[in-house]
Motif scaffolding. Structure first.
Motif, PDB file in Angstrom:
ATOM      1  N   ARG A  59      -4.756  19.087   1.904  1.00  0.00           N
ATOM      2  CA  ARG A  59      -3.388  19.604   1.714  1.00  0.00           C
ATOM      3  C   ARG A  59      -2.492  19.311   2.917  1.00  0.00           C
ATOM      4  O   ARG A  59      -1.305  19.094   2.764  1.00  0.00           O
ATOM      5  CB  ARG A  59      -3.423  21.105   1.454  1.00  0.00           C
ATOM      6  N   ALA A  60      -3.053  19.296   4.103  1.00  0.00           N
ATOM      7  CA  ALA A  60      -2.248  19.063   5.309  1.00  0.00           C
ATOM      8  C   ALA A  60      -1.719  17.632   5.352  1.00  0.00           C
ATOM      9  O   ALA A  60      -0.557  17.403   5.682  1.00  0.00           O
ATOM     10  CB  ALA A  60      -3.062  19.368   6.553  1.00  0.00           C
ATOM     11  N   THR A  61      -2.581  16.658   5.033  1.00  0.00           N
ATOM     12  CA  THR A  61      -2.173  15.250   5.115  1.00  0.00           C
ATOM     13  C   THR A  61      -1.680  14.707   3.783  1.00  0.00           C
ATOM     14  O   THR A  61      -1.086  13.632   3.738  1.00  0.00           O
ATOM     15  CB  THR A  61      -3.336  14.367   5.585  1.00  0.00           C
ATOM     16  N   LEU A  95      -4.085   2.536  -0.529  1.00  0.00           N
ATOM     17  CA  LEU A  95      -5.148   2.771   0.450  1.00  0.00           C
ATOM     18  C   LEU A  95      -4.474   2.994   1.797  1.00  0.00           C
ATOM     19  O   LEU A  95      -3.958   2.056   2.408  1.00  0.00           O
ATOM     20  CB  LEU A  95      -6.105   1.577   0.498  1.00  0.00           C
ATOM     21  N   SER A  96      -4.469   4.210   2.268  1.00  0.00           N
ATOM     22  CA  SER A  96      -3.747   4.559   3.495  1.00  0.00           C
ATOM     23  C   SER A  96      -4.366   3.970   4.744  1.00  0.00           C
ATOM     24  O   SER A  96      -3.673   3.697   5.712  1.00  0.00           O
ATOM     25  CB  SER A  96      -3.668   6.081   3.643  1.00  0.00           C
ATOM     26  N   PHE A 127      -6.650   7.703   0.514  1.00  0.00           N
ATOM     27  CA  PHE A 127      -5.682   7.251  -0.482  1.00  0.00           C
ATOM     28  C   PHE A 127      -4.474   8.176  -0.534  1.00  0.00           C
ATOM     29  O   PHE A 127      -4.610   9.393  -0.515  1.00  0.00           O
ATOM     30  CB  PHE A 127      -6.311   7.220  -1.878  1.00  0.00           C
ATOM     31  N   SER A 128      -3.309   7.562  -0.638  1.00  0.00           N
ATOM     32  CA  SER A 128      -2.084   8.289  -0.951  1.00  0.00           C
ATOM     33  C   SER A 128      -1.946   8.239  -2.465  1.00  0.00           C
ATOM     34  O   SER A 128      -2.035   7.168  -3.070  1.00  0.00           O
ATOM     35  CB  SER A 128      -0.887   7.611  -0.270  1.00  0.00           C
TER      36      SER A 128
END
Length: 146
Positions: A59-61, A95-96, A127-128
């Motif tokens: 949740r943070a990132t 893919l971050s 992953f974003s």
């Protein structure tokens, strides 16, 4: 390098030294070099088995993270460098932690330059996924340079 008495600059010149030969028609000094370029990449996916862990949402990132393990299933050591391409991501998913892109596909560099027979290498994936769609993909392993 050409001597200044016959170069293309006009200072210190009393006559025009231009001739219609390929050497004198050039706008630069000719230089011959040799390049020892590495061989192009090779698809070595058939020599690897792949295991993917489930993804966890942070949740943070706002990223989905997990790991991907590639194992050399061949009977011989394989020499890299290795790149693992993440193929077929759904639209909107990126893919971050990609090391780069190859033909529009993100990849991750493997730090090992050689992978022994039976050896496994685990890579983190991140992953974003703003739309929160189901993330699925296939893996392609290449040896060499893109």
């Amino acid at each position: 390098d050409e001597p200044s008495s016959i170069d293309y600059n006009t200072e210190f010149r009393v006559q025009d030294l231009y001739t219609a030969t390929p050497y004198r028609a050039s706008d630069h000094d000719p230089v011959v070099i040799g390049l020892n370029l590495p061989a192009p990449y090779t698809d070595v996916s058939a020599s690897f088995g792949t295991t993917v862990t489930g993804l966890v949402f942070n949740r943070a990132t706002q990223l989905f993270t997990g790991s991907l393990t590639v194992k050399n299933t061949s009977a011989a050591a394989l020499t890299g460098p290795f790149m693992v391409e993440i193929v077929g991501l759904p639209a909107g998913v990126t893919l971050s932690n990609a090391s780069g892109m190859h033909n529009g596909v993100p990849y991750i560099n493997v730090s090992a330059n050689s992978i022994a027979a039976g050896q496994a290498v685990t890579l983190p994936v991140s992953f974003s996924n703003p739309s929160k769609v189901s993330i699925s993909y296939t893996v392609k392993v290449s040896a060499g340079y893109f």
